[in-house]
Scaffold this motif. Structure first.
Motif, PDB file in Angstrom:
ATOM      1  N   GLY A   1      17.116  -9.638  22.215  1.00  0.00           N
ATOM      2  CA  GLY A   1      18.212  -8.748  21.832  1.00  0.00           C
ATOM      3  C   GLY A   1      18.033  -7.347  22.383  1.00  0.00           C
ATOM      4  O   GLY A   1      17.781  -7.160  23.572  1.00  0.00           O
ATOM      5  N   ALA A   2      18.154  -6.345  21.509  1.00  0.00           N
ATOM      6  CA  ALA A   2      18.101  -4.938  21.923  1.00  0.00           C
ATOM      7  C   ALA A   2      16.801  -4.582  22.629  1.00  0.00           C
ATOM      8  O   ALA A   2      16.793  -3.715  23.512  1.00  0.00           O
ATOM      9  CB  ALA A   2      18.311  -4.032  20.709  1.00  0.00           C
ATOM     10  N   PHE A   3      15.710  -5.238  22.279  1.00  0.00           N
ATOM     11  CA  PHE A   3      14.431  -4.935  22.923  1.00  0.00           C
ATOM     12  C   PHE A   3      14.411  -5.413  24.373  1.00  0.00           C
ATOM     13  O   PHE A   3      13.716  -4.854  25.202  1.00  0.00           O
ATOM     14  CB  PHE A   3      13.270  -5.560  22.141  1.00  0.00           C
ATOM     15  CG  PHE A   3      13.038  -4.914  20.813  1.00  0.00           C
ATOM     16  CD1 PHE A   3      12.292  -3.762  20.698  1.00  0.00           C
ATOM     17  CD2 PHE A   3      13.586  -5.461  19.667  1.00  0.00           C
ATOM     18  CE1 PHE A   3      12.080  -3.155  19.464  1.00  0.00           C
ATOM     19  CE2 PHE A   3      13.386  -4.875  18.426  1.00  0.00           C
ATOM     20  CZ  PHE A   3      12.639  -3.715  18.321  1.00  0.00           C
TER      21      PHE A   3
ATOM     22  N   ILE B   1      15.163  -5.076  14.475  1.00  0.00           N
ATOM     23  CA  ILE B   1      16.215  -4.109  14.158  1.00  0.00           C
ATOM     24  C   ILE B   1      17.172  -4.795  13.187  1.00  0.00           C
ATOM     25  O   ILE B   1      17.890  -5.722  13.574  1.00  0.00           O
ATOM     26  CB  ILE B   1      16.929  -3.631  15.429  1.00  0.00           C
ATOM     27  CG1 ILE B   1      15.914  -2.942  16.352  1.00  0.00           C
ATOM     28  CG2 ILE B   1      18.079  -2.687  15.060  1.00  0.00           C
ATOM     29  CD1 ILE B   1      16.456  -2.551  17.701  1.00  0.00           C
ATOM     30  N   PRO B   2      17.150  -4.368  11.917  1.00  0.00           N
ATOM     31  CA  PRO B   2      17.979  -5.026  10.906  1.00  0.00           C
ATOM     32  C   PRO B   2      19.480  -4.863  11.173  1.00  0.00           C
ATOM     33  O   PRO B   2      19.912  -3.862  11.741  1.00  0.00           O
ATOM     34  CB  PRO B   2      17.601  -4.307   9.609  1.00  0.00           C
ATOM     35  CG  PRO B   2      16.400  -3.504   9.901  1.00  0.00           C
ATOM     36  CD  PRO B   2      16.362  -3.274  11.370  1.00  0.00           C
ATOM     37  N   THR B   3      20.217  -5.855  10.733  1.00  0.00           N
ATOM     38  CA  THR B   3      21.681  -5.806  10.785  1.00  0.00           C
ATOM     39  C   THR B   3      22.222  -6.192   9.407  1.00  0.00           C
ATOM     40  O   THR B   3      22.921  -7.185   9.260  1.00  0.00           O
ATOM     41  CB  THR B   3      22.245  -6.761  11.861  1.00  0.00           C
ATOM     42  OG1 THR B   3      21.766  -8.085  11.577  1.00  0.00           O
ATOM     43  CG2 THR B   3      21.860  -6.350  13.258  1.00  0.00           C
TER      44      THR B   3
ATOM     45  N   THR C   1      14.742   1.241  23.832  1.00  0.00           N
ATOM     46  CA  THR C   1      14.308   0.577  22.596  1.00  0.00           C
ATOM     47  C   THR C   1      12.951  -0.072  22.802  1.00  0.00           C
ATOM     48  O   THR C   1      12.046   0.060  21.977  1.00  0.00           O
ATOM     49  CB  THR C   1      15.356  -0.465  22.154  1.00  0.00           C
ATOM     50  OG1 THR C   1      16.610   0.196  21.991  1.00  0.00           O
ATOM     51  CG2 THR C   1      14.953  -1.140  20.856  1.00  0.00           C
ATOM     52  N   ARG C   2      12.810  -0.749  23.922  1.00  0.00           N
ATOM     53  CA  ARG C   2      11.534  -1.402  24.240  1.00  0.00           C
ATOM     54  C   ARG C   2      10.429  -0.349  24.345  1.00  0.00           C
ATOM     55  O   ARG C   2       9.337  -0.514  23.791  1.00  0.00           O
ATOM     56  CB  ARG C   2      11.664  -2.202  25.536  1.00  0.00           C
ATOM     57  CG  ARG C   2      10.424  -2.963  25.928  1.00  0.00           C
ATOM     58  CD  ARG C   2      10.656  -3.893  27.110  1.00  0.00           C
ATOM     59  NE  ARG C   2      11.399  -3.319  28.210  1.00  0.00           N
ATOM     60  CZ  ARG C   2      12.680  -3.595  28.511  1.00  0.00           C
ATOM     61  NH1 ARG C   2      13.362  -4.452  27.792  1.00  0.00           N
ATOM     62  NH2 ARG C   2      13.281  -3.020  29.531  1.00  0.00           N
TER      63      ARG C   2
ATOM     64  N   ASP D   1      20.929  -0.998   4.281  1.00  0.00           N
ATOM     65  CA  ASP D   1      21.819  -0.271   5.184  1.00  0.00           C
ATOM     66  C   ASP D   1      21.123   0.118   6.484  1.00  0.00           C
ATOM     67  O   ASP D   1      21.763   0.566   7.418  1.00  0.00           O
ATOM     68  CB  ASP D   1      22.342   1.001   4.497  1.00  0.00           C
ATOM     69  CG  ASP D   1      23.260   0.680   3.337  1.00  0.00           C
ATOM     70  OD1 ASP D   1      23.884  -0.411   3.358  1.00  0.00           O
ATOM     71  OD2 ASP D   1      23.341   1.506   2.409  1.00  0.00           O
ATOM     72  N   SER D   2      19.825  -0.047   6.526  1.00  0.00           N
ATOM     73  CA  SER D   2      19.044   0.393   7.680  1.00  0.00           C
ATOM     74  C   SER D   2      19.382  -0.406   8.934  1.00  0.00           C
ATOM     75  O   SER D   2      19.526  -1.628   8.891  1.00  0.00           O
ATOM     76  CB  SER D   2      17.552   0.247   7.392  1.00  0.00           C
ATOM     77  OG  SER D   2      16.796   0.568   8.533  1.00  0.00           O
ATOM     78  N   ASP D   3      19.508   0.312  10.034  1.00  0.00           N
ATOM     79  CA  ASP D   3      19.632  -0.344  11.336  1.00  0.00           C
ATOM     80  C   ASP D   3      18.617   0.257  12.311  1.00  0.00           C
ATOM     81  O   ASP D   3      18.785   0.217  13.513  1.00  0.00           O
ATOM     82  CB  ASP D   3      21.061  -0.248  11.882  1.00  0.00           C
ATOM     83  CG  ASP D   3      21.507   1.187  12.131  1.00  0.00           C
ATOM     84  OD1 ASP D   3      20.734   2.131  11.830  1.00  0.00           O
ATOM     85  OD2 ASP D   3      22.627   1.377  12.640  1.00  0.00           O
ATOM     86  N   GLU D   4      17.559   0.824  11.728  1.00  0.00           N
ATOM     87  CA  GLU D   4      16.478   1.412  12.516  1.00  0.00           C
ATOM     88  C   GLU D   4      15.332   0.414  12.639  1.00  0.00           C
ATOM     89  O   GLU D   4      15.150  -0.451  11.783  1.00  0.00           O
ATOM     90  CB  GLU D   4      15.974   2.703  11.858  1.00  0.00           C
ATOM     91  CG  GLU D   4      17.023   3.793  11.766  1.00  0.00           C
ATOM     92  CD  GLU D   4      17.486   4.304  13.117  1.00  0.00           C
ATOM     93  OE1 GLU D   4      16.659   4.349  14.060  1.00  0.00           O
ATOM     94  OE2 GLU D   4      18.674   4.654  13.247  1.00  0.00           O
TER      95      GLU D   4
END
Length: 186
Positions: free
Chosen positions: A168-170, A93-95, A176-177, A61-64
């Motif tokens: 991606g997010a980074f 970052i897991p999805t 996030t970066r 469930d982690s998205d951290e």
């Protein structure tokens, strides 16, 4: 698979071309030992991402952010075939899925154990983690010392090379970066 016989013959030729005698006491067996060492150092050519990961993906469930820091790596520069040695810092970052922790280090090793340049190595690791995990983002920073710069050429002993790839997010989020860079101490 690399042929041990062909590699051994090649190392014997190198010794002869250097003006050495491969039958000299200290060099007896060196061509075979060097061939075996090169097979080991380049074993990444005989590995695949599927074999390395071996279905070690788990629901989560982690998205951290998940970070594996200070993964030591040893590679050979494709320009001079001299070692570069350093460490990789990998985050994703897991999805919905996380990858087995050791698999990240094994992915680093698989690509490092090929003739490389650090820039490509960094990208290959990031893209492989992205492919396997379908993460919301992947970040890889590698810091290494290159023997081709230390032992020959400019002979600079204290220089290190840093490379990074942000996906991606980074790439999209400065926050996030920045969090990733702070957590790895850069």
């Amino acid at each position: 698979m690399m042929s041990i016989e062909n590699l051994t013959h090649s190392y014997e030729s190198i010794l002869l071309n250097l003006g050495e005698n491969p039958q000299r006491g200290g060099l007896l067996g060196t061509p075979l030992r060097a061939a075996k060492a090169m097979q080991f150092l380049c074993r990444g050519y005989d590995q695949s991402l599927d074999e390395i990961v071996n279905n070690a993906l788990f629901d989560a469930d982690s998205d951290e952010m998940v970070i594996v820091k200070d993964i030591e790596l040893y590679s050979l520069c494709e320009h001079h075939m001299l070692p570069f040695i350093g460490k990789a810092h990998v985050a994703y970052i897991p999805t919905g899925k996380v990858i087995g922790l050791s698999k990240i280090a094994r992915i680093v090793d698989m690509f490092a154990r090929r003739l490389q340049i650090q820039e490509n190595l960094t990208r290959q690791i990031a893209e492989a983690i992205q492919e396997v995990t379908d993460a919301g983002g992947v970040a890889v920073v590698i810091e290494a010392k290159h023997m081709c710069m230390m032992m020959r050429g400019v002979e600079k002993q204290n220089s290190s090379m840093y490379t990074s790839v942000m996906l991606g997010a980074f790439r999209e989020s400065g926050n996030t970066r920045q969090e990733f860079l702070q957590l790895i101490g850069r």
